[in-house]
Design an enzyme around this catalytic site. Structure first.
Site, mmCIF file in Angstrom:
data_model
loop_
_atom_site.group_PDB
_atom_site.id
_atom_site.type_symbol
_atom_site.label_atom_id
_atom_site.label_comp_id
_atom_site.label_asym_id
_atom_site.label_seq_id
_atom_site.Cartn_x
_atom_site.Cartn_y
_atom_site.Cartn_z
ATOM 1 N N ASP A 59 -15.818 2.584 8.135
ATOM 2 C CA ASP A 59 -15.804 2.463 6.478
ATOM 3 C C ASP A 59 -14.514 4.029 6.456
ATOM 4 O OD1 ASP A 59 -15.084 2.913 3.731
ATOM 5 O OD2 ASP A 59 -16.945 3.195 3.080
ATOM 6 N N ASN A 86 -6.077 -2.377 10.089
ATOM 7 C CA ASN A 86 -5.750 -3.485 9.165
ATOM 8 C C ASN A 86 -6.243 -3.777 7.627
ATOM 9 O OD1 ASN A 86 -5.561 -6.505 8.865
ATOM 10 N ND2 ASN A 86 -7.786 -6.377 8.837
ATOM 11 N N TYR A 163 -0.225 -1.908 -5.427
ATOM 12 C CA TYR A 163 -0.120 -1.744 -4.399
ATOM 13 C C TYR A 163 1.132 -1.806 -4.056
ATOM 14 C CZ TYR A 163 -0.639 -5.817 -0.289
ATOM 15 O OH TYR A 163 -0.124 -6.083 0.802
ATOM 16 N N LYS A 167 2.163 0.521 -0.476
ATOM 17 C CA LYS A 167 2.575 -0.159 1.230
ATOM 18 C C LYS A 167 4.014 0.775 1.409
ATOM 19 C CE LYS A 167 -0.837 -3.353 2.274
ATOM 20 N NZ LYS A 167 -2.028 -2.678 3.792
ATOM 21 N N THR A 198 -5.015 -16.489 2.102
ATOM 22 C CA THR A 198 -6.646 -15.482 3.236
ATOM 23 C C THR A 198 -7.229 -15.275 1.008
ATOM 24 O OG1 THR A 198 -5.203 -13.183 1.985
ATOM 25 C CG2 THR A 198 -5.898 -14.489 4.662
#
Length: 245
Positions: A59, A86, A163, A167, A198
């Site tokens: 985790d 990932n 987000y 990144k 996805t």
């Protein structure tokens, strides 16, 4: 046989990355924080005849879990050749810079940024023992600061604050990490898998999971003359494959 660890690999792009690395002859440690889902993913790959895979519970949000995973992996292999960071989350929308509660920023950074740092630092000793170590940080085209400041960019108006910031921070970490390892055999790169259909985006992306994983694989399997400290993105730079940071 070369070895690889992929975090968040029980589904989607991470799972397909595991499949493709197995097809290239790697031994894959499939990282998953959920034992059942991880084991089901391993069994699916084994059912396809890809036997060189096993589950590694990890985790990335939990340092104790990361340390335990490092201890477990160290008992299984003396060297790690590839680390694919990932695991990542998008977070709930909307994400506005002014009104979004800071707790959501912290939640997303915990996985997308601090998780990568924690895993990288924990496994760097095993990677150093590889003759050709590779670190691949799975990022997003939305992490490009230059493109976010370009009104002609097709995704200019897509700015989920938490987000995007996470990144962009991951990209910065990639650059610094690559710099620190510049005089070694390491290749450290960020890869944008593209806008892929996805669960992450409600299957709204036009790209396919196999194509997205192939982009990750390309960076994971770079030869000695391959580049380091790059931001690979076929979506943002179809001609060169190198995105502006």
């Amino acid at each position: 046989m070369k070895t690889a660890l992929i975090t968040g690999a029980n589904k989607s792009i991470g799972f397909e990355t595991a499949r493709q690395l197995l097809q290239h002859g790697y031994y894959v440690y499939l990282g998953s924080r959920d034992r059942l889902k991880g084991q089901q993913a391993v069994e699916q790959l084994q059912a396809e005849g890809l036997s060189a895979v096993e589950l590694l519970l990890i985790d990335v949000n939990n340092l104790d879990s990361i340390k335990a995973a490092r201890e477990t992996l160290g008992q299984k292999t003396p060297v790690l050749d590839v680390l694919v960071n990932n695991a990542g989350i998008g977070g709930n929308l909307p994400q506005e810079a002014i009104s979004t509660d800071i707790s959501l920023f912290r939640q997303i950074f915990e996985t997308n940024y601090f998780g990568v740092i924690g895993v990288t630092q924990a496994f760097i000793d095993l990677l150093r023992l590889s003759p050709e170590p590779r670190i691949v940080n799975v990022t997003s085209g939305l992490g490009s600061l230059e493109l976010h400041n370009d009104p002609t960019w097709p995704y200019y108006a897509v700015k989920p604050a938490c987000y995007v910031s996470s990144k962009a921070a991951l990209n910065a970490y990639t650059i610094v990490l690559a710099y620190e390892l510049r005089d070694t055999p390491f290749k450290v790169n960020a890869v944008d898998p593209g806008y892929t259909a996805t669960d992450f985006n409600g299957h709204s992306g036009p790209g396919t999971v196999p194509d997205a994983a192939a982009r990750v694989i390309k960076a994971a399997m770079l030869g000695p003359e391959g580049p380091t400290s790059q931001f690979f993105s076929d979506d943002n730079a179809p001609e060169t494959g190198i995105s502006p940071w």
